[in-house]
Design a protein around this motif. Structure first.
Motif: not given
Length: 301
Positions: A7, A12-13, A29, A145, A249-250, A253-257
């Motif tokens: 990670r 960012p995504h 991811c 995203c 979902e990550c 929503t542009a998040q790192v799982p």
């Protein structure tokens, strides 16, 4: 051998089409790609006999650089003749190799019977015996995203929906790649990009399935293992890609799982693994092993 994508990222995504994904997107991811043997990948100790003719299994063929093909069997059916025609075209490096690899892969999947219906608890929609179909350049909308982009599958095995708005059921993803692909720690850009793009397609397939299930008033699935492979020239690289609702979902929503996503990659049990992707299915010993691996792969679809 294990390749761990951590990670530790510096950007960012961003929303991008599946064809633009790279190794950096696998790191975003939190993907872990693990090379495993036959027992770990298929849950069996011995590979099955490929469901192809003796001519396909035992006919010697020259390499593309040689002027004329040479077959052990002089009398070939049209399907067998096409197998060797597509085989040689897919092994010939050049600007048209990717398209030739797609042609070879489509013919091979038909030859091995991947399009035969296989009703199961996993795919009850096939209970009526509806025939599976292979599609080229299949468009899988990818919500990423906050935007909808697209992941185009080179080859997709699916069960067409009887109702247009319910959507097709994707069973298998395949991607064509030139013969330069490698799975070593010093992976080339093309190798990591091919894997990343296949992963994007698996996410899009998962999303498409759940959208269809919601339209059919069914509960969405939480986890799905997507069978997929890269055809590197004429050598298959097989994957089992685990996609979860949390991962999706990550991505959306542009998040790192926070959790690692596991992708199993089969180590081909060939005698010359370092040369397998360049030699492909031309040598008889390679061909028998690779076709047997694809035969076993059918049970996962």
């Amino acid at each position: 051998m294990t390749l761990t994508h951590t990670r530790n990222v510096v950007h960012p995504h961003i929303a991008k089409s599946g064809s633009a994904w790279t190794d950096a997107d696998l790191r975003l991811c939190n993907v872990n790609i693990v090379d495993v043997d036959i027992a770990s990948f298929f849950g069996i100790q011995e590979l099955p006999t490929p469901s192809v003719s003796p001519a396909v299994l035992n006919s010697k063929v020259s390499y593309p650089q040689q002027p004329q093909p040479s077959y052990t069997h002089t009398a070939l059916t049209n399907e067998e003749r096409l197998f060797f025609h597509y085989l040689q075209a897919a092994m010939d490096p050049g600007p048209d190799q990717d398209a030739a690899v797609v042609d070879f892969t489509l013919h091979l999947l038909h030859l091995l019977g991947f399009t035969q219906p296989n009703p199961s608890k996993q795919h009850p929609e096939e209970a009526g015996g509806e025939r599976r179909v292979l599609r080229r350049n299949y468009d899988l909308p990818l919500f990423m995203c906050g935007r909808t982009v697209h992941a185009i599958a080179d080859i997709c095995l699916l069960v067409p929906s009887a109702r247009m708005h319910h959507g097709d059921t994707v069973l298998l993803l395949a991607k064509a790649s030139p013969t330069t692909i490698t799975t070593s720690s010093a992976s080339s850009t093309s190798a990591s990009a091919a894997e990343a793009q296949l992963f994007a397609q698996a996410i899009a397939a998962f999303q498409c399935q759940n959208r269809a299930r919601r339209r059919a008033h069914l509960a969405p699935v939480e986890t799905q293992v997507v069978p997929a492979f890269i055809m590197a020239g004429t050598a298959p690289v097989l994957y089992k890609i685990e996609i979860t609702a949390g991962l999706v979902e990550c991505v959306q929503t542009a998040q790192v799982p926070p959790k690692v996503t596991s992708v199993l990659r089969l180590e081909l049990p060939v005698e010359r693994p370092e040369a397998a992707r360049m030699e492909g299915m031309a040598p008889l010993d390679n061909r028998k092993v690779m076709l047997a691996c694809l035969e076993a792969f059918k049970a996962l679809v």
